[in-house]
Design an enzyme around this catalytic site. Structure first.
Site, mmCIF file in Angstrom:
data_model
loop_
_atom_site.group_PDB
_atom_site.id
_atom_site.type_symbol
_atom_site.label_atom_id
_atom_site.label_comp_id
_atom_site.label_asym_id
_atom_site.label_seq_id
_atom_site.Cartn_x
_atom_site.Cartn_y
_atom_site.Cartn_z
ATOM 1 N N GLY A 28 47.004 27.983 79.560
ATOM 2 C CA GLY A 28 45.720 27.741 78.898
ATOM 3 C C GLY A 28 45.758 26.565 77.940
ATOM 4 O O GLY A 28 46.682 25.761 77.938
ATOM 5 N N LEU A 30 43.635 24.019 78.106
ATOM 6 C CA LEU A 30 43.765 23.096 79.228
ATOM 7 C C LEU A 30 43.419 21.650 78.868
ATOM 8 O O LEU A 30 42.600 21.396 77.982
ATOM 9 C CB LEU A 30 42.862 23.574 80.365
ATOM 10 C CG LEU A 30 43.129 25.012 80.807
ATOM 11 C CD1 LEU A 30 42.149 25.418 81.897
ATOM 12 C CD2 LEU A 30 44.557 25.191 81.294
ATOM 13 N N GLY A 33 45.832 17.191 82.594
ATOM 14 C CA GLY A 33 47.002 17.479 83.442
ATOM 15 C C GLY A 33 46.787 18.754 84.235
ATOM 16 O O GLY A 33 46.989 18.796 85.458
ATOM 17 N N HIS A 34 46.356 19.815 83.554
ATOM 18 C CA HIS A 34 46.055 21.074 84.246
ATOM 19 C C HIS A 34 44.923 20.868 85.271
ATOM 20 O O HIS A 34 44.982 21.378 86.388
ATOM 21 C CB HIS A 34 45.583 22.145 83.252
ATOM 22 C CG HIS A 34 46.578 22.503 82.195
ATOM 23 N ND1 HIS A 34 46.420 22.147 80.877
ATOM 24 C CD2 HIS A 34 47.731 23.212 82.257
ATOM 25 C CE1 HIS A 34 47.429 22.617 80.170
ATOM 26 N NE2 HIS A 34 48.242 23.255 80.970
ATOM 27 N N GLN A 145 54.724 17.833 87.769
ATOM 28 C CA GLN A 145 56.029 17.167 87.636
ATOM 29 C C GLN A 145 56.431 17.044 86.161
ATOM 30 O O GLN A 145 57.585 16.837 85.836
ATOM 31 C CB GLN A 145 55.951 15.791 88.311
ATOM 32 C CG GLN A 145 57.158 14.884 88.133
ATOM 33 C CD GLN A 145 58.419 15.437 88.808
ATOM 34 O OE1 GLN A 145 58.349 16.295 89.680
ATOM 35 N NE2 GLN A 145 59.578 14.943 88.387
ATOM 36 N N LYS A 146 55.446 17.199 85.266
ATOM 37 C CA LYS A 146 55.731 17.168 83.824
ATOM 38 C C LYS A 146 56.895 18.113 83.486
ATOM 39 O O LYS A 146 57.748 17.804 82.668
ATOM 40 C CB LYS A 146 54.464 17.579 83.062
ATOM 41 C CG LYS A 146 54.657 17.940 81.606
ATOM 42 C CD LYS A 146 54.659 16.717 80.767
ATOM 43 C CE LYS A 146 54.828 16.919 79.283
ATOM 44 N NZ LYS A 146 54.925 18.247 78.779
ATOM 45 N N ASP A 147 56.905 19.280 84.136
ATOM 46 C CA ASP A 147 57.992 20.247 83.924
ATOM 47 C C ASP A 147 58.915 20.191 85.138
ATOM 48 O O ASP A 147 58.912 21.088 85.988
ATOM 49 C CB ASP A 147 57.399 21.644 83.721
ATOM 50 C CG ASP A 147 56.508 21.695 82.491
ATOM 51 O OD1 ASP A 147 57.034 21.888 81.388
ATOM 52 O OD2 ASP A 147 55.280 21.480 82.633
ATOM 53 N N GLN A 150 61.261 23.070 85.868
ATOM 54 C CA GLN A 150 60.493 24.254 86.283
ATOM 55 C C GLN A 150 60.193 24.194 87.780
ATOM 56 O O GLN A 150 60.315 25.197 88.491
ATOM 57 C CB GLN A 150 59.205 24.324 85.476
ATOM 58 C CG GLN A 150 58.247 25.394 85.905
ATOM 59 C CD GLN A 150 57.128 25.596 84.901
ATOM 60 O OE1 GLN A 150 57.298 26.261 83.900
ATOM 61 N NE2 GLN A 150 55.985 24.994 85.163
ATOM 62 N N ARG A 184 50.885 21.109 73.590
ATOM 63 C CA ARG A 184 51.606 21.005 72.307
ATOM 64 C C ARG A 184 51.292 19.713 71.558
ATOM 65 O O ARG A 184 51.634 19.594 70.376
ATOM 66 C CB ARG A 184 53.111 21.136 72.522
ATOM 67 C CG ARG A 184 53.536 22.543 72.906
ATOM 68 C CD ARG A 184 55.046 22.734 72.866
ATOM 69 N NE ARG A 184 55.419 24.131 72.961
ATOM 70 C CZ ARG A 184 55.826 24.747 74.085
ATOM 71 N NH1 ARG A 184 55.916 24.068 75.208
ATOM 72 N NH2 ARG A 184 56.148 26.021 74.082
HETATM 73 P P1 AMP Z 1 51.500 24.972 80.945
HETATM 74 O O1 AMP Z 1 50.123 25.441 80.618
HETATM 75 O O2 AMP Z 1 52.084 24.041 79.933
HETATM 76 O O3 AMP Z 1 52.420 26.114 81.321
HETATM 77 O O4 AMP Z 1 51.363 24.102 82.255
HETATM 78 C C1 AMP Z 1 50.777 24.623 83.414
HETATM 79 C C2 AMP Z 1 50.997 23.667 84.558
HETATM 80 O O5 AMP Z 1 50.396 22.411 84.257
HETATM 81 C C3 AMP Z 1 52.481 23.389 84.832
HETATM 82 O O6 AMP Z 1 52.698 23.338 86.229
HETATM 83 C C4 AMP Z 1 52.688 22.050 84.194
HETATM 84 O O7 AMP Z 1 53.742 21.303 84.762
HETATM 85 C C5 AMP Z 1 51.347 21.392 84.469
HETATM 86 N N1 AMP Z 1 51.144 20.294 83.512
HETATM 87 C C6 AMP Z 1 51.213 20.356 82.156
HETATM 88 N N2 AMP Z 1 51.031 19.138 81.614
HETATM 89 C C7 AMP Z 1 50.863 18.287 82.647
HETATM 90 C C8 AMP Z 1 50.636 16.871 82.747
HETATM 91 N N3 AMP Z 1 50.566 16.086 81.666
HETATM 92 N N4 AMP Z 1 50.507 16.333 83.976
HETATM 93 C C9 AMP Z 1 50.583 17.113 85.093
HETATM 94 N N5 AMP Z 1 50.791 18.446 85.067
HETATM 95 C C10 AMP Z 1 50.925 19.021 83.871
#
Ligand code: AMP
Length: 284
Positions: A28, A30, A33-34, A145-147, A150, A184
């Site tokens: 969440g 969002l 990226g999300h 790909q950010k993570d 993961q 973050r």
């Molecule tokens: P999170 O909410 O941080 O757990 O992220 C959820 C999904 O969004 C994960 O697959 C992350 O890798 C992806 N994500 C987060 N930030 C980005 C970004 N800047 N670009 C692309 N994907 C992202």
């Protein structure tokens, strides 16, 4: 678009879905990226499910679980706009019923990089994502790909546990100045946000000397360290140049390498990465 909070509601909503299902798991708060994952899922699948769950088991006790930003109303508006069919936002007791004691662990690939710094993190990630896969049963799952680690860990889990789904990895989305989007980033004040540009700057430096022929990890790392040295507000936790599959460190780059890092800006821990030897439009 429907929002469901229990497994019963999810199962009922799934009954009306004919055709393929794409799932994008998120915590969440969002950002673009999300949303890029949602748009990709929209293109590739008949139905798009987004989960929103701030997963307590992937945070260590000293980490920011309580402070992690949350805003379901705002998220729902963004997701509706992006073409989401269903939001699964389970309550804590749905994911972790009282007396909970079952975990999924992936071994070797979780021991390095993020896993070395955050030893309980990936056990939480694999457990919650396995549970989301079981609940939603998607045909494709969309991750960023950010993570990078993961993605490597979950791809291993999908193979090892015979999940019948395709992992789709989406490129890193950055702000115009190069900062990789992250929930973050909201912790950063204006000065810190400027300092945070050192992450993408160091990745660009690595790419530019790799592109001019440098293949020694030591030399690339040294060039990146010069970039960090010019930004005293940044405290580097690690910089890694590793094999893209095993994530083990390499000295000499043959074709590709994952350059990844974790850096503290004040109390905020940021991660970023690029794959050398592969196009990365997000850093051009
Ligand atoms: P999170 O909410 O941080 O757990 O992220 C959820 C999904 O969004 C994960 O697959 C992350 O890798 C992806 N994500 C987060 N930030 C980005 C970004 N800047 N670009 C692309 N994907 C992202």
């Amino acid at each position: 678009m429907e929002i469901v909070r229990t497994l019963e509601e999810l199962r009922a909503a799934k009954k009306n879905m004919k055709g393929t299902i794409g799932l994008a798991p998120t915590m969440g708060f969002l950002h673009a990226g999300h949303i890029s994952l949602v748009k990709r899922a929209r293109q590739e699948c008949d139905h798009v499910v987004v989960s929103i769950f701030v997963n307590p088991t992937q945070f260590a006790p000293n980490e920011d679980f309580a402070a992690y930003p949350r805003d379901l109303e705002r998220d729902a508006a963004l997701l509706k706009e992006a073409g989401t069919d269903l939001i699964f936002a389970p309550m804590d007791e749905v994911m972790y019923p009282q007396g909970y004691q079952t975990y999924v662990t992936v071994e070797e690939v979780t021991k390095v990089l993020e896993g070395a710094m955050r030893p309980t993190h990936f056990r939480g990630v694999t457990t919650v994502v396995a549970k989301l896969f079981n609940a939603v049963q998607p045909d494709k799952a969309f991750f960023g790909q950010k993570d990078a680690q993961q993605v490597a860990v979950l791809s291993r889990m999908v193979k090892d546990l015979n999940y019948n789904l395709e992992m789709v990895v989406c490129p890193i989305v950055r702000d115009r100045d190069g900062l990789a989007l992250s929930s973050r980033n909201t912790y950063l004040d204006e000065t810190q946000r400027k300092a945070a540009l050192v992450l993408s700057r160091s990745l660009r430096k690595a790419r530019s000397i790799f592109d001019s022929g440098e293949r020694s990890s030591k030399a690339i790392r040294a060039a990146m360290e010069d970039v960090f040295a010019a930004e005293p507000a940044a405290k580097v936790q690690y910089v890694s140049i590793a094999d893209t599959e095993t994530l083990l460190e390499i000295d000499h780059i043959k074709s590709q390498a994952l350059v990844s890092m974790a850096v503290y800006i004040g109390k905020t821990r940021l991660i970023d990465n690029t794959v050398l030897g592969k196009p990365d439009e997000s850093l051009d």
